[in-house]
Structure formats: structure tokens, C-alpha cells
Design a protein around this motif. Structure first.
Motif, PDB file in Angstrom:
ATOM      1  N   PHE A  81      -4.815 -51.025  24.146  1.00  0.00           N
ATOM      2  CA  PHE A  81      -6.013 -51.073  23.302  1.00  0.00           C
ATOM      3  C   PHE A  81      -6.305 -52.531  22.947  1.00  0.00           C
ATOM      4  N   GLU A  82      -7.504 -52.971  23.233  1.00  0.00           N
ATOM      5  CA  GLU A  82      -7.916 -54.345  22.919  1.00  0.00           C
ATOM      6  C   GLU A  82      -9.245 -54.276  22.159  1.00  0.00           C
ATOM      7  N   ARG A  83      -9.256 -54.886  20.983  1.00  0.00           N
ATOM      8  CA  ARG A  83     -10.478 -54.786  20.172  1.00  0.00           C
ATOM      9  C   ARG A  83     -11.606 -55.680  20.698  1.00  0.00           C
ATOM     10  N   GLY A  84     -11.245 -56.685  21.450  1.00  0.00           N
ATOM     11  CA  GLY A  84     -12.254 -57.617  21.957  1.00  0.00           C
ATOM     12  C   GLY A  84     -12.846 -57.167  23.281  1.00  0.00           C
ATOM     13  N   ASP A  85     -13.606 -58.103  23.910  1.00  0.00           N
ATOM     14  CA  ASP A  85     -14.303 -57.798  25.159  1.00  0.00           C
ATOM     15  C   ASP A  85     -13.532 -58.260  26.394  1.00  0.00           C
ATOM     16  N   ILE A 115       6.586 -70.191  16.084  1.00  0.00           N
ATOM     17  CA  ILE A 115       5.929 -71.240  16.873  1.00  0.00           C
ATOM     18  C   ILE A 115       5.112 -70.528  17.946  1.00  0.00           C
ATOM     19  N   PRO A 116       3.832 -70.242  17.651  1.00  0.00           N
ATOM     20  CA  PRO A 116       3.034 -69.409  18.561  1.00  0.00           C
ATOM     21  C   PRO A 116       2.518 -70.192  19.763  1.00  0.00           C
ATOM     22  N   LEU A 117       3.109 -69.948  20.930  1.00  0.00           N
ATOM     23  CA  LEU A 117       2.686 -70.648  22.149  1.00  0.00           C
ATOM     24  C   LEU A 117       2.690 -69.691  23.348  1.00  0.00           C
ATOM     25  N   GLY A 118       2.006 -70.136  24.412  1.00  0.00           N
ATOM     26  CA  GLY A 118       1.713 -69.265  25.535  1.00  0.00           C
ATOM     27  C   GLY A 118       2.921 -68.754  26.311  1.00  0.00           C
ATOM     28  N   LEU A 119       3.834 -69.652  26.702  1.00  0.00           N
ATOM     29  CA  LEU A 119       4.979 -69.181  27.492  1.00  0.00           C
ATOM     30  C   LEU A 119       5.843 -68.225  26.670  1.00  0.00           C
ATOM     31  N   GLY A 174      -6.589 -66.900  29.645  1.00  0.00           N
ATOM     32  CA  GLY A 174      -5.851 -68.037  29.117  1.00  0.00           C
ATOM     33  C   GLY A 174      -6.644 -68.740  28.042  1.00  0.00           C
ATOM     34  N   ALA A 175      -6.342 -68.425  26.772  1.00  0.00           N
ATOM     35  CA  ALA A 175      -7.046 -69.086  25.659  1.00  0.00           C
ATOM     36  C   ALA A 175      -6.814 -70.596  25.701  1.00  0.00           C
ATOM     37  N   CYS A 176      -5.681 -70.997  26.305  1.00  0.00           N
ATOM     38  CA  CYS A 176      -5.335 -72.423  26.366  1.00  0.00           C
ATOM     39  C   CYS A 176      -6.392 -73.232  27.113  1.00  0.00           C
ATOM     40  N   GLY A 177      -7.172 -72.564  27.968  1.00  0.00           N
ATOM     41  CA  GLY A 177      -8.183 -73.279  28.745  1.00  0.00           C
ATOM     42  C   GLY A 177      -9.511 -73.447  28.016  1.00  0.00           C
ATOM     43  N   GLY A 188       4.901 -61.935  21.094  1.00  0.00           N
ATOM     44  CA  GLY A 188       3.825 -62.917  21.165  1.00  0.00           C
ATOM     45  C   GLY A 188       3.649 -63.665  19.855  1.00  0.00           C
ATOM     46  N   ASP A 189       2.442 -64.168  19.661  1.00  0.00           N
ATOM     47  CA  ASP A 189       2.146 -65.051  18.528  1.00  0.00           C
ATOM     48  C   ASP A 189       2.392 -64.409  17.163  1.00  0.00           C
ATOM     49  N   ASN A 190       2.441 -63.070  17.109  1.00  0.00           N
ATOM     50  CA  ASN A 190       2.614 -62.424  15.801  1.00  0.00           C
ATOM     51  C   ASN A 190       4.086 -62.318  15.401  1.00  0.00           C
ATOM     52  N   VAL A 204      -3.771 -59.569  25.692  1.00  0.00           N
ATOM     53  CA  VAL A 204      -3.819 -60.919  26.263  1.00  0.00           C
ATOM     54  C   VAL A 204      -2.427 -61.259  26.831  1.00  0.00           C
ATOM     55  N   ALA A 205      -1.816 -62.348  26.377  1.00  0.00           N
ATOM     56  CA  ALA A 205      -0.591 -62.824  27.047  1.00  0.00           C
ATOM     57  C   ALA A 205       0.576 -61.851  26.887  1.00  0.00           C
ATOM     58  N   ALA A 206       0.963 -61.579  25.651  1.00  0.00           N
ATOM     59  CA  ALA A 206       2.133 -60.730  25.425  1.00  0.00           C
ATOM     60  C   ALA A 206       1.843 -59.292  25.860  1.00  0.00           C
ATOM     61  N   THR A 249      -0.520 -58.400  18.794  1.00  0.00           N
ATOM     62  CA  THR A 249      -1.814 -58.624  18.132  1.00  0.00           C
ATOM     63  C   THR A 249      -2.123 -60.097  17.865  1.00  0.00           C
ATOM     64  N   GLY A 250      -1.206 -61.001  18.187  1.00  0.00           N
ATOM     65  CA  GLY A 250      -1.509 -62.426  18.103  1.00  0.00           C
ATOM     66  C   GLY A 250      -1.677 -62.954  16.683  1.00  0.00           C
ATOM     67  N   VAL A 251      -2.434 -64.023  16.583  1.00  0.00           N
ATOM     68  CA  VAL A 251      -2.695 -64.675  15.287  1.00  0.00           C
ATOM     69  C   VAL A 251      -4.199 -64.727  15.052  1.00  0.00           C
TER      70      VAL A 251
HETATM   71  P1  FAD Z   1      -3.417 -63.356  21.629  1.00  0.00           P
HETATM   72  O1  FAD Z   1      -3.710 -64.161  22.823  1.00  0.00           O
HETATM   73  O2  FAD Z   1      -3.965 -63.819  20.309  1.00  0.00           O
HETATM   74  O3  FAD Z   1      -3.902 -61.876  21.889  1.00  0.00           O
HETATM   75  C1  FAD Z   1      -3.852 -60.904  20.889  1.00  0.00           C
HETATM   76  C2  FAD Z   1      -4.930 -59.878  21.160  1.00  0.00           C
HETATM   77  O4  FAD Z   1      -4.729 -58.783  20.291  1.00  0.00           O
HETATM   78  C3  FAD Z   1      -6.341 -60.400  20.879  1.00  0.00           C
HETATM   79  O5  FAD Z   1      -7.149 -60.296  22.030  1.00  0.00           O
HETATM   80  C4  FAD Z   1      -6.846 -59.489  19.755  1.00  0.00           C
HETATM   81  O6  FAD Z   1      -8.219 -59.172  19.897  1.00  0.00           O
HETATM   82  C5  FAD Z   1      -5.983 -58.257  19.949  1.00  0.00           C
HETATM   83  N1  FAD Z   1      -5.832 -57.477  18.716  1.00  0.00           N
HETATM   84  C6  FAD Z   1      -5.389 -57.916  17.508  1.00  0.00           C
HETATM   85  N2  FAD Z   1      -5.364 -56.902  16.615  1.00  0.00           N
HETATM   86  C7  FAD Z   1      -5.815 -55.811  17.265  1.00  0.00           C
HETATM   87  C8  FAD Z   1      -6.033 -54.462  16.875  1.00  0.00           C
HETATM   88  N3  FAD Z   1      -5.769 -54.059  15.635  1.00  0.00           N
HETATM   89  N4  FAD Z   1      -6.501 -53.586  17.789  1.00  0.00           N
HETATM   90  C9  FAD Z   1      -6.755 -53.983  19.070  1.00  0.00           C
HETATM   91  N5  FAD Z   1      -6.591 -55.253  19.498  1.00  0.00           N
HETATM   92  C10 FAD Z   1      -6.110 -56.155  18.606  1.00  0.00           C
HETATM   93  N6  FAD Z   1      -0.369 -72.281  24.019  1.00  0.00           N
HETATM   94  C11 FAD Z   1       0.375 -73.096  24.793  1.00  0.00           C
HETATM   95  O7  FAD Z   1       1.550 -72.812  25.018  1.00  0.00           O
HETATM   96  N7  FAD Z   1      -0.174 -74.212  25.365  1.00  0.00           N
HETATM   97  C12 FAD Z   1      -1.468 -74.574  25.163  1.00  0.00           C
HETATM   98  O8  FAD Z   1      -1.935 -75.575  25.701  1.00  0.00           O
HETATM   99  C13 FAD Z   1      -2.263 -73.745  24.325  1.00  0.00           C
HETATM  100  N8  FAD Z   1      -3.536 -74.061  24.073  1.00  0.00           N
HETATM  101  C14 FAD Z   1      -4.294 -73.234  23.286  1.00  0.00           C
HETATM  102  C15 FAD Z   1      -5.619 -73.593  23.030  1.00  0.00           C
HETATM  103  C16 FAD Z   1      -6.408 -72.779  22.236  1.00  0.00           C
HETATM  104  C17 FAD Z   1      -7.833 -73.176  21.955  1.00  0.00           C
HETATM  105  C18 FAD Z   1      -5.872 -71.569  21.696  1.00  0.00           C
HETATM  106  C19 FAD Z   1      -6.723 -70.683  20.837  1.00  0.00           C
HETATM  107  C20 FAD Z   1      -4.564 -71.217  21.937  1.00  0.00           C
HETATM  108  C21 FAD Z   1      -3.765 -72.050  22.734  1.00  0.00           C
HETATM  109  N9  FAD Z   1      -2.427 -71.736  22.985  1.00  0.00           N
HETATM  110  C22 FAD Z   1      -1.670 -72.575  23.762  1.00  0.00           C
HETATM  111  C23 FAD Z   1      -1.785 -70.551  22.387  1.00  0.00           C
HETATM  112  C24 FAD Z   1      -1.782 -69.380  23.355  1.00  0.00           C
HETATM  113  O9  FAD Z   1      -3.095 -69.108  23.737  1.00  0.00           O
HETATM  114  C25 FAD Z   1      -1.169 -68.187  22.632  1.00  0.00           C
HETATM  115  O10 FAD Z   1       0.189 -68.493  22.375  1.00  0.00           O
HETATM  116  C26 FAD Z   1      -1.241 -66.891  23.413  1.00  0.00           C
HETATM  117  O11 FAD Z   1      -2.556 -66.529  23.703  1.00  0.00           O
HETATM  118  C27 FAD Z   1      -0.617 -65.766  22.577  1.00  0.00           C
HETATM  119  O12 FAD Z   1      -0.731 -64.550  23.226  1.00  0.00           O
HETATM  120  P2  FAD Z   1      -0.627 -63.180  22.420  1.00  0.00           P
HETATM  121  O13 FAD Z   1      -0.779 -62.123  23.441  1.00  0.00           O
HETATM  122  O14 FAD Z   1       0.574 -63.184  21.559  1.00  0.00           O
HETATM  123  O15 FAD Z   1      -1.852 -63.202  21.391  1.00  0.00           O
END
Ligand code: FAD
Length: 444
Positions: free
Chosen positions: A31-35, A296-300, A40-43, A280-282, A9-11, A111-113
Motif C-alpha cells: 500500500f502506497e499513499r502517493g502516486d 540516520i535515514p539514508l538510502g542504502l 530514487g528520491a536522492c535524484g 528504512g528511514d522510520n 519506496v526503498a525499504a 513509511t519513511g520520514v
Molecule cells: P521513503 O522513501 O520515505 O518511502 C516511504 C513511503 O511510505 C512514502 O512513499 C510514503 O508515501 C509512504 N507512506 C508513509 N505512510 C504511509 C501510509 N500510512 N500509508 C501508505 N503509504 C505510506 N540518501 C542517501 O543515502 N544518499 C543521498 O544522496 C540521498 N539524497 C536524498 C535527497 C533527497 C532530496 C531526499 C528527499 C532524500 C535523499 N536520501 C538520500 C534519503 C533516501 O531517499 C531515503 O533514505 C530513502 O528514500 C528511504 O526509503 P524508505 O523506503 O525508508 O522511505
């Protein structure tokens, strides 16, 4: 060079793009476990509320588009193990139903949160949800078809955005919050109260100081939420009580976690294990105002950390400068924003902080449609250092003024620096002395 990224996703996707740009010869595998990847989860709340047409609109790039650019994106592939000594991963291919071993030279954990699911919410009842990924949104949308009553548990920003979305869909909404006020610890009382008034004005039944003890069901579907103060009837329940970082793979790789529970990284996004990065969020980041490590897990932040990790994994040298705790959300007619630290946070850290509250209008009062704007500015006694701001504005775009303060905090500026800033003025946009300048003047 084989760069492997877990999480698309984002990171993860920011890292993949930057690594490829930096070293076009590198083999990059995601590698992404999801579909879905690159969305943008924020949407998600805005699709549920009807402001955005469908979930597909949130996808920035499809796996096909990624592959056309030479990135190897593998959906429905869950990484289940890491051998950091051998530099291999165990990957479960959910489609084929088999596990494979994959080598890496550099590994990024993006891997996010995961949403926190309290014991009382672990239920097979239909109509009980969390909101993190697109399939969660689709499941909530399906539950809304014949629902009349929604109960949202948790009044953080996701809970608040969901409350608005459900009201937009015509449901009655009860918002339950265990803490004393809405909007969590990120805001001081004046901002929290204003947000609560806006929710109530728009028909949300807000119940703070209300812990949840269980769920009730009928015919396999949720029928209510049991609280310390009685039963709340509901056909759909969304649990939005917080998140925890996905750190299992980092721990398996021997990487250190920080005090916050998220993965400890240096300014180049390296973990304590050679060849393993996290972004990213992790992951933790450094707060430039408090100089502490925070989660502080956020998009930017996620996108930015991913870029830094991507460059470094590909052999470059990039650093992540840290954050200042900036966040914004919309709730009905209000824009609500913060940056730096609140008075309560500053007190908790032992800082000698002082705050002023200024209420004004977002632009010249004599020009049409001037709307109330409320600013709380926090500074440090003695040094005059700027520590933070909160803005609640009825014209929700006006809350974006927070960015002025965020940019100054990033440079460790003083309250005087804010007062001296040459801000843009014309009657449709601001008052000649903008509310931020008035607040800085009062705090000085
Ligand atoms: P994620 O987006 O969580 O992506 C991690 C990915 O890793 C997931 O797809 C997951 O399936 C995959 N993964 C995890 N473990 C494994 C594994 N073992 N094998 C394979 N794949 C794996 N942020 C803002 O700044 N502003 C906002 O307005 C805002 N609104 C939000 C609204 C909602 C409803 C949500 C849920 C989040 C919002 N956020 C917002 C937060 C923002 O979406 C996250 O900060 C951002 O998505 C983090 O990106 P990431 O790549 O770190 O993690």
C-alpha cells in the motif's frame, strides 16, 4: 501467508522483492499513499538542477512492472489504522474515496520520514516548499519557471544540493542556517569551512547563525523570508531543516519507539509487536563504532533493512549488521564525505579521540589535473582504534575513498590496519603513499 507492506519506496519495495524471491507462494500486497513507487528520491535535486532530464528517470520500476512480477501494488492507498490483535489494517482508498479493512499475517511498516515544517513555514503562500517526494520536486520546478531569487532554509545535505541546483538554473540563492556552520553536525569545522568557501565561490549567499521567524507574501505568493537579522527577498523558498520518522502506525500497533524517536527494531527488523516489522528511514539502527542506537535515514540503509525484513517475513532468517554513519554529497566542485564519528561526536560520547588533518592531492602531483584533497582521520587514544574520517575533495569522485575507511570501521579495525592496507597506486589515481595512508601514519 499474506505479507502486507506499507510504503512502496526503498525499504518497502526491497522487502517485497526479497519476500517474493524467498517464498514465491506468499501473497504480497504493497500500500502506497502517493502516486509513485520504487523511485530514487536522492535524484530529485539533480532533476531540478538539470543534470537528470526528468522525474520519470528516477523511477526504477513502475507499478505495472511490479504487478507483472506478481506483486500487488496499490497506489493512492493510505493505511490509517492498525489492529495488531486482529491483524488487520484500515486502508483509505483515495481514488474510490472509501475505507476498507485488510488482513495481514506479517506487516512491514516502511513509511519513511516526513520533512520537519516549523510553525513559521506552515503557510498557504505559493512558492513555499519542502523536498521529499516526486510531487514536491514537480511543485518546486513549477515555482522556478518565473522565479529569480531563491531562499533555502537549512544547510544540511539536501539544502546544499538544492542551493547548487538553483544556481544551475540561474537564480540568486540565499542559504540560511540557524547553526554556526554549514553541513550540520556530521562534519567538523575544517570540512564545514571548506564547504562554505565552495558555496560562496559559486555565488551562494551563505548566512549562518540566522534563525527564521516568518514569511512575507504578496498576492498569495511568497515574497520573502523574515529572519532575526532582517528580510531576505525570495520568489521561491525551500525549507530543508530536518525530518521526523513516520511512527504513527507503529504506535497504533503498540510497537516501542527508541530514544531517537524512530521505531525500535531488533537485528531481524522486528518491532516489539508480534508480526510487525519496520525498515528504512522510520527505524533505528545500531552504530557499529559507538554501539549505540541511532537514527540516520539514508538510502542504502533503507534498502538493506528492507531486504532483511523481506526475508524474515517470508520465513527466512536474515540479520541487519548495523551502520557506521557513512554519507557523501556533492556541492559544486567538491565531494564531501564522512564515516564513523567526527571529533566533536566522539568528544560528546566521552571517547578519548584524536584527529589529524592532512591536505594533499588526489593523485601524483606531477600527473595532469592533480586536485586538492583534504582528509581528517579520527582515532582512539590508547587503543589505536579507528573512529572515523571526513574527506573533502576537489575531484568529487575522490571523496569515494571514504569507502576504504567505512569498510575497515565495519570490522572495528585499527589505525594501523588502515596504514597497512594494500591500496591501489598508479600516478593518475593516487600518490604512492595515498593521502589516507599518510593520515593513518600521522595518527599512529
Ligand atoms: P521513503 O522513501 O520515505 O518511502 C516511504 C513511503 O511510505 C512514502 O512513499 C510514503 O508515501 C509512504 N507512506 C508513509 N505512510 C504511509 C501510509 N500510512 N500509508 C501508505 N503509504 C505510506 N540518501 C542517501 O543515502 N544518499 C543521498 O544522496 C540521498 N539524497 C536524498 C535527497 C533527497 C532530496 C531526499 C528527499 C532524500 C535523499 N536520501 C538520500 C534519503 C533516501 O531517499 C531515503 O533514505 C530513502 O528514500 C528511504 O526509503 P524508505 O523506503 O525508508 O522511505
Amino acid at each position: 501467508m499474506r505479507i502486507v507492506i506499507v510504503g512502496g519506496v526503498a525499504a518497502g519495495m526491497s522487502a517485497a522483492s526479497r519476500a517474493q524471491r524467498f517464498d514465491p507462494a506468499a501473497e504480497i500486497v504493497v500500500f502506497e499513499r502517493g502516486d509513485y513507487v520504487s523511485y530514487g528520491a536522492c535524484g530529485l535535486p539533480y532533476v531540478l538542477g538539470g543534470d537528470v532530464d526528468d522525474f520519470g528517470a528516477l523511477v526504477a520500476r513502475t507499478p505495472g512492472q511490479m504487478r507483472a512480477r506478481g506483486l500487488s501494488v496499490r497506489l493512492r492507498h493510505e493505511v490509517t489504522g492498525v489492529d495488531a490483535a486482529a491483524r488487520t489494517l484500515t486502508v483509505h482508498d483515495r481514488g474510490a474515496g472509501r475505507a476498507v479493512t485488510e488482513p495481514y499475517d506479517r506487516l512491514l511498516l516502511a513509511t519513511g520520514v516526513s520533512p520537519t515544517v516549523p510553525d513559521w513555514a506552515s503557510s498557504d503562500l505559493a512558492g513555499v516548499h519542502v523536498l521529499r517526494e516526486i510531487p514536491d520536486g514537480q511543485a518546486i520546478q513549477a515555482s522556478l519557471q518565473d522565479a529569480k531569487r531563491a531562499c533555502i532554509v537549512g544547510a544540511g545535505y539536501i539544502g546544499l544540493e538544492l542551493a547548487e541546483a538553483m544556481r544551475a538554473r540561474g537564480l540568486s540563492v540565499v542559504l540560511l542556517e540557524k547553526g554556526p556552520e554549514v553541513a550540520g553536525r556530521g562534519f567538523d569545522l575544517p570540512s564545514q569551512r571548506r564547504v562554505r568557501a565552495e558555496l560562496e565561490k559559486n555565488g551562494v549567499d551563505v548566512r549562518c547563525g540566522t534563525g527564521v521567524t516568518g514569511l512575507t507574501g504578496k498576492g498569495g505568493r511568497v515574497s520573502g523570508v523574515q529572519t532575526e537579522h532582517g528580510l531576505v527577498r525570495a520568489d521561491v523558498v525551500v525549507v530543508a531543516v530536518g525530518v521526523r520518522p513516520n511512527t504513527g502506525l507503529a504506535q497504533a500497533a503498540g510497537a516501542r519507539l527508541g530514544k531517537t524517536g524512530a521505531i525500535a527494531v531488533d537485528i531481524r527488523q522486528r518491532t516489539s509487536t508480534e508480526g510487525v516489522y519496520a525498515a528504512g528511514d522510520n527505524a533505528e539502527s545500531v552504530h557499529r563504532v559507538t554501539r549505540r542506537r541511532v537514527h540516520i535515514p539514508l538510502g542504502l540503509t533503507a534498502n538493506r533493512m528492507g531486504r532483511v525484513a523481506g526475508v524474515n517475513m517470508a520465513g527466512g532468517d536474515a540479520t541487519f549488521p548495523g551502520i557506521v554513519g557513512t554519507a557523501i554529497f556533492k556541492t559544486f566542485g567538491l565531494g564531501v564525505a564522512r564515516t564513523g564519528v567526527t571529533q566533536a561526536e566522539a568528544d560528546g560520547l566521552g571517547l578519548q579521540a584524536i584527529s589529524v588533518d592532512v591536505s594533499s592531492t588526489d593523485h601524483a602531483g606531477y600527473y595532469a589535473d592533480a586536485r586538492p584533497i583534504q582528509v581528517r582521520l579520527t582515532g582512539e587514544r590508547g587503543s589505536g582504534r579507528l573512529l572515523g574520517a571526513q574527506i573533502v575533495a576537489e575531484n568529487h569522485i575522490s571523496a569515494k575513498r571514504i569507502d576504504v575507511v567505512a569498510a575497515l570501521l565495519h570490522r572495528r579495525a585499527s589505525v594501523q590496519d588502515l596504514f597497512d592496507a594494500d591500496l591501489a597506486y598508479a600516478p593518475p589515481f593516487s600518490s604512492v603513499w595515498d593521502v589516507l595512508l599518510v593520515a593513518a601514519d600521522r595518527l599512529n
